[in-house]
Write a protein that holds these residues in place. Structure first.
Motif, PDB file in Angstrom:
ATOM      1  N   SER A 223       0.856  -1.271  -0.138  1.00 40.33           N
ATOM      2  CA  SER A 223       0.037   0.028  -0.207  1.00 40.33           C
ATOM      3  C   SER A 223       1.054   1.393  -0.016  1.00 40.33           C
ATOM      4  O   SER A 223       0.374   2.384  -0.302  1.00 40.33           O
ATOM      5  N   GLY A 224       2.221   1.143   0.412  1.00 43.54           N
ATOM      6  CA  GLY A 224       3.070   2.352   0.336  1.00 43.54           C
ATOM      7  C   GLY A 224       4.394   1.975   1.087  1.00 43.54           C
ATOM      8  O   GLY A 224       4.590   0.644   1.391  1.00 43.54           O
ATOM      9  N   GLY A 225       5.223   3.117   0.867  1.00 42.48           N
ATOM     10  CA  GLY A 225       6.494   3.078   1.558  1.00 42.48           C
ATOM     11  C   GLY A 225       6.471   2.279   2.621  1.00 42.48           C
ATOM     12  O   GLY A 225       7.279   1.668   3.246  1.00 42.48           O
ATOM     13  N   SER A 226       5.542   2.883   3.737  1.00 38.49           N
ATOM     14  CA  SER A 226       5.757   2.405   5.134  1.00 38.49           C
ATOM     15  C   SER A 226       5.312   0.936   5.163  1.00 38.49           C
ATOM     16  O   SER A 226       6.010   0.072   5.736  1.00 38.49           O
ATOM     17  N   GLU A 227       4.409   0.261   4.246  1.00 42.29           N
ATOM     18  CA  GLU A 227       4.100  -1.097   4.506  1.00 42.29           C
ATOM     19  C   GLU A 227       5.282  -1.778   3.741  1.00 42.29           C
ATOM     20  O   GLU A 227       5.642  -2.862   4.338  1.00 42.29           O
TER      21      GLU A 227
ATOM     22  N   ALA B  67      10.372   0.598  -3.352  1.00 40.74           N
ATOM     23  CA  ALA B  67      10.220   1.629  -4.326  1.00 40.74           C
ATOM     24  C   ALA B  67       8.885   1.855  -4.635  1.00 40.74           C
ATOM     25  O   ALA B  67       8.124   1.104  -4.899  1.00 40.74           O
ATOM     26  N   ASP B  68       8.606   3.345  -4.278  1.00 36.79           N
ATOM     27  CA  ASP B  68       7.085   3.604  -4.223  1.00 36.79           C
ATOM     28  C   ASP B  68       6.626   3.805  -5.432  1.00 36.79           C
ATOM     29  O   ASP B  68       7.161   4.875  -6.208  1.00 36.79           O
ATOM     30  N   ILE B  69       5.472   3.137  -6.062  1.00 38.38           N
ATOM     31  CA  ILE B  69       4.960   3.690  -7.372  1.00 38.38           C
ATOM     32  C   ILE B  69       4.230   4.722  -7.058  1.00 38.38           C
ATOM     33  O   ILE B  69       3.870   5.628  -8.245  1.00 38.38           O
ATOM     34  N   HIS B  70       3.772   5.105  -6.066  1.00 42.34           N
ATOM     35  CA  HIS B  70       2.748   6.266  -5.587  1.00 42.34           C
ATOM     36  C   HIS B  70       3.770   7.503  -5.555  1.00 42.34           C
ATOM     37  O   HIS B  70       3.117   8.652  -5.088  1.00 42.34           O
ATOM     38  N   LYS B  71       4.911   7.377  -5.677  1.00 41.82           N
ATOM     39  CA  LYS B  71       5.857   8.680  -5.531  1.00 41.82           C
ATOM     40  C   LYS B  71       6.333   8.807  -7.043  1.00 41.82           C
ATOM     41  O   LYS B  71       5.437   9.129  -7.833  1.00 41.82           O
ATOM     42  N   HIS B  72       7.638   8.616  -7.401  1.00 36.43           N
ATOM     43  CA  HIS B  72       8.036   8.899  -8.692  1.00 36.43           C
ATOM     44  C   HIS B  72       7.511   8.057  -9.663  1.00 36.43           C
ATOM     45  O   HIS B  72       7.980   8.344 -10.939  1.00 36.43           O
TER      46      HIS B  72
ATOM     47  N   VAL C  31      17.591  -1.399   1.160  1.00 33.82           N
ATOM     48  CA  VAL C  31      17.802   0.067   0.322  1.00 33.82           C
ATOM     49  C   VAL C  31      16.578   0.702   0.277  1.00 33.82           C
ATOM     50  O   VAL C  31      15.509   0.045  -0.370  1.00 33.82           O
ATOM     51  N   ASP C  32      16.371   1.805   1.048  1.00 36.36           N
ATOM     52  CA  ASP C  32      15.056   2.613   1.012  1.00 36.36           C
ATOM     53  C   ASP C  32      15.087   3.360  -0.308  1.00 36.36           C
ATOM     54  O   ASP C  32      15.553   4.670  -0.139  1.00 36.36           O
ATOM     55  N   ALA C  33      14.446   2.917  -1.318  1.00 35.15           N
ATOM     56  CA  ALA C  33      14.459   3.607  -2.615  1.00 35.15           C
ATOM     57  C   ALA C  33      13.037   4.118  -2.812  1.00 35.15           C
ATOM     58  O   ALA C  33      12.397   4.206  -3.906  1.00 35.15           O
ATOM     59  N   CYS C  34      12.367   4.486  -1.621  1.00 40.60           N
ATOM     60  CA  CYS C  34      11.005   4.869  -1.868  1.00 40.60           C
ATOM     61  C   CYS C  34      10.659   6.066  -2.689  1.00 40.60           C
ATOM     62  O   CYS C  34       9.769   6.300  -3.426  1.00 40.60           O
ATOM     63  N   VAL C  35      11.612   7.218  -2.489  1.00 42.04           N
ATOM     64  CA  VAL C  35      11.758   8.137  -3.402  1.00 42.04           C
ATOM     65  C   VAL C  35      12.443   7.859  -4.831  1.00 42.04           C
ATOM     66  O   VAL C  35      12.018   8.248  -5.753  1.00 42.04           O
TER      67      VAL C  35
ATOM     68  N   ALA D 288       7.220  17.563  10.557  1.00 42.40           N
ATOM     69  CA  ALA D 288       7.678  17.459   9.334  1.00 42.40           C
ATOM     70  C   ALA D 288       6.386  17.480   8.159  1.00 42.40           C
ATOM     71  O   ALA D 288       6.418  17.666   7.186  1.00 42.40           O
ATOM     72  N   TYR D 289       4.925  16.755   9.059  1.00 43.43           N
ATOM     73  CA  TYR D 289       3.932  16.653   8.297  1.00 43.43           C
ATOM     74  C   TYR D 289       2.889  17.536   9.066  1.00 43.43           C
ATOM     75  O   TYR D 289       3.031  17.612   9.994  1.00 43.43           O
TER      76      TYR D 289
ATOM     77  N   ALA E  35      17.987   8.341   7.620  1.00 49.06           N
ATOM     78  CA  ALA E  35      16.958   7.735   7.259  1.00 49.06           C
ATOM     79  C   ALA E  35      15.483   7.922   7.489  1.00 49.06           C
ATOM     80  O   ALA E  35      15.585   8.516   8.695  1.00 49.06           O
ATOM     81  N   HIS E  36      14.507   7.526   6.865  1.00 51.59           N
ATOM     82  CA  HIS E  36      13.100   7.956   7.156  1.00 51.59           C
ATOM     83  C   HIS E  36      12.558   7.368   8.501  1.00 51.59           C
ATOM     84  O   HIS E  36      13.250   6.172   8.812  1.00 51.59           O
ATOM     85  N   LEU E  37      12.038   8.196   9.235  1.00 54.07           N
ATOM     86  CA  LEU E  37      11.414   7.568  10.528  1.00 54.07           C
ATOM     87  C   LEU E  37      10.527   6.252  10.326  1.00 54.07           C
ATOM     88  O   LEU E  37      10.272   5.783  11.523  1.00 54.07           O
ATOM     89  N   THR E  38      10.246   6.066   9.161  1.00 51.03           N
ATOM     90  CA  THR E  38       9.406   4.922   8.957  1.00 51.03           C
ATOM     91  C   THR E  38       9.930   3.560   9.404  1.00 51.03           C
ATOM     92  O   THR E  38       9.398   2.797  10.250  1.00 51.03           O
ATOM     93  N   PHE E  39      11.463   3.718   9.556  1.00 48.39           N
ATOM     94  CA  PHE E  39      12.112   2.527  10.313  1.00 48.39           C
ATOM     95  C   PHE E  39      11.933   2.625  11.647  1.00 48.39           C
ATOM     96  O   PHE E  39      11.770   1.485  12.165  1.00 48.39           O
TER      97      PHE E  39
ATOM     98  N   ALA F  14      18.324   5.735  -0.815  1.00 50.55           N
ATOM     99  CA  ALA F  14      18.503   6.184  -2.244  1.00 50.55           C
ATOM    100  C   ALA F  14      17.531   6.862  -3.016  1.00 50.55           C
ATOM    101  O   ALA F  14      16.681   6.150  -3.906  1.00 50.55           O
ATOM    102  N   PRO F  15      17.271   7.951  -2.808  1.00 48.53           N
ATOM    103  CA  PRO F  15      18.167   8.898  -1.775  1.00 48.53           C
ATOM    104  C   PRO F  15      17.098   8.827  -0.349  1.00 48.53           C
ATOM    105  O   PRO F  15      16.117   8.544  -0.219  1.00 48.53           O
ATOM    106  N   ASN F  16      17.635   9.787   0.689  1.00 47.92           N
ATOM    107  CA  ASN F  16      17.059   9.919   1.993  1.00 47.92           C
ATOM    108  C   ASN F  16      16.077  11.099   1.666  1.00 47.92           C
ATOM    109  O   ASN F  16      16.444  11.676   0.579  1.00 47.92           O
TER     110      ASN F  16
HETATM  111  C1  LIG Z   1      12.766   7.925   1.627  1.00 49.48           C
HETATM  112  C2  LIG Z   1      11.198   7.639   2.062  1.00 49.48           C
HETATM  113  N1  LIG Z   1      10.978   6.412   2.705  1.00 49.48           N
HETATM  114  C3  LIG Z   1       9.804   5.910   3.152  1.00 49.48           C
HETATM  115  C4  LIG Z   1       8.802   6.752   2.987  1.00 49.48           C
HETATM  116  C5  LIG Z   1       7.342   6.358   3.534  1.00 49.48           C
HETATM  117  O1  LIG Z   1       6.455   6.231   2.645  1.00 49.48           O
HETATM  118  P1  LIG Z   1       4.866   6.365   2.442  1.00 49.48           P
HETATM  119  O2  LIG Z   1       4.536   7.482   2.965  1.00 49.48           O
HETATM  120  O3  LIG Z   1       4.420   5.927   1.312  1.00 49.48           O
HETATM  121  O4  LIG Z   1       4.224   5.223   3.470  1.00 49.48           O
HETATM  122  C6  LIG Z   1       8.936   8.278   2.539  1.00 49.48           C
HETATM  123  C7  LIG Z   1       7.759   9.055   2.428  1.00 49.48           C
HETATM  124  O5  LIG Z   1       7.919  10.184   1.961  1.00 49.48           O
HETATM  125  C8  LIG Z   1      10.102   8.471   2.259  1.00 49.48           C
HETATM  126  O6  LIG Z   1      10.329   9.642   1.388  1.00 49.48           O
END
Ligand SMILES: Cc1ncc(COP(=O)(O)O)c(C=O)c1O
Length: 408
Positions: A96-100, A233-238, A199-203, A407-408, A126-130, A172-174
């Protein structure tokens, strides 16, 4: 407290109410946001919406009922794997997204690692999702300060590892700075210590490959780097798909067993899932599939080109203002700050916000953070004109200050 109405309303009135509800929202379609949205043009918007509508209510949990979704999902994963140079035998999941994606990767690392008090080691960029994932999963987080270039300090990360470490992380990248960590060196460390490297390549997952084609020199960041175990790798981002679409990709499909849930402890027989979601929206898969097929490599390359054009224009305009400075970087993330104590960036932020731009504040350094997407190339000059006016206002000490607390 709003109660459920006794009798329902007709759609036209509800439609009007929904449109009216948006009245005070910032306009993403006019490029007024540098966070939360990704927009190319109306043609892609139509593809996103119509593809989603084709499967708007189908439940992707029920792939026995919807072999169509099973096929589309498998194709999206395959396209992601091939884009990120995955070897033969790799696999992945649509989430469903980068977090999942990150939660599942950390779950798999924990399960595979089999430690009593597991910890994960990551650069503090690194993203606080970790940290969220580790909190859910009962793991300790060891954030290691990045170096002066805001890159993973691999020696310090190694020093932070112990016998309870189950995973290393690089971005990649933060998100805070847009820098790409030293993934190859992390891969070497991961192999040497038998650790999972995520590797967090969500972005970057759907942007890095095309920045590389445009000649941006990125360090090795995907499965080409030995020792990389998984990539988000997030399809709902780039990837430009509607929200609710990300990939967790694994170098070896067999690793999926570590984030597989299976139980028979109820009256209904086996329940098996590889994702955190049970019921999953079919529309998200169909739209991601259609967007990827519609854009193709050429379309994504064009998005990357426009983002780089936006970056160049905005960075030049910001740098032309004597008291402002951009942090170094070559990605979709651009951070700038004030170098003159007499100019409060918090005041500049408030003055920009008053002109209709949703401002994303950075805490360290005290600054303004932009996450650019293709539409920003078209509004760069408007942004800079408003920025110059905002700076003039702030110089005069006029207006409020926008805190950098959230941040949000
Ligand atoms: C580098 C990175 N990782 C993870 C996430 C979390 O992704 P999501 O908000 O789709 O759950 C983000 C969101 O901006 C992000 O920029």
């Amino acid at each position: 407290m709003l109660a459920l109405p006794e009798t329902g309303q007709e759609w036209p009135a509800l439609r009007e109410a929904l449109i009216a509800a948006k009245a005070r929202d910032y306009s993403w379609k006019r490029g007024r946001m540098a966070v939360f949205f990704y927009y190319l043009d109306e043609a892609l918007e139509r593809v996103q919406q119509e593809a989603y509508l084709q499967f708007w209510t189908e439940n992707n949990l029920g792939q026995r009922a919807f072999p169509s979704l099973a096929r589309l999902e498998a194709e999206v994963i395959e396209m992601g794997l091939s884009l990120l140079h995955a070897p033969e035998g790799a696999g992945g999941s649509f989430t469903s997204g980068g977090s999942e994606s990150i939660f599942l990767a950390m779950l798999a690392a924990r399960e595979k690692g089999g430690r009593a008090r597991p910890n994960i080691v990551l650069p503090d960029t690194a993203h606080l999702t970790f940290d969220r994932a580790a909190w859910y999963l009962g793991m300790e987080v060891r954030r290691v300060p990045a170096d002066a270039e805001r890159l993973s300090d691999v020696a310090a990360m190694e020093a932070a590892c112990d016998a309870q470490t189950v995973a290393l992380i690089g971005s990649a990248p933060n998100y805070p700075f847009g820098t790409v960590d030293r993934i190859a060196a992390l891969g070497e460390l991961a192999q040497r210590r038998g650790l999972w490297l995520h590797v967090d390549a969500c972005v970057g997952g759907f942007l890095n490959p095309f920045l590389e084609e445009l000649g941006v020199a990125l360090p090795l960041w995907d499965f080409r780097a030995p020792g990389v175990t998984s990539i988000s790798a997030d399809i709902h981002k780039h990837g430009m798909a509607p929200k609710g679409a990300s990939l967790l990709l694994l170098r070896d499909a067999a690793l999926k067993q570590h984030h597989r849930f299976e139980s028979r402890a109820w009256a209904r027989g086996a329940y098996v899932a590889h994702t955190a979601q049970g019921t999953r929206p079919g529309g998200a898969v169909a739209a991601a599939w259609a967007v990827m097929r519609h854009l193709g490599r050429a379309g994504y390359r064009d998005c990357a080109r426009r983002i780089m054009a936006a970056r160049a224009a905005i960075a030049a305009g910001v740098s032309a203002i004597p008291e402002l400075e951009c942090l170094p970087g070559e990605h979709a993330i651009l951070v700038y700050r004030s170098t003159d104590a007499a100019l409060s960036i918090a005041r500049v932020a408030a003055a920009l916000d008053a002109r209709g731009w949703l401002v994303s504040r950075q805490v360290e350094p005290d600054g303004i953070h932009l996450h650019l997407n293709p539409l920003h190339a078209e509004v760069a000059e408007e942004y800079l004109a408003d920025l110059r006016a905002a700076v003039a206002e702030a110089r005069a000490g006029a207006g409020a200050e926008m805190a950098a607390a959230r941040a949000y």
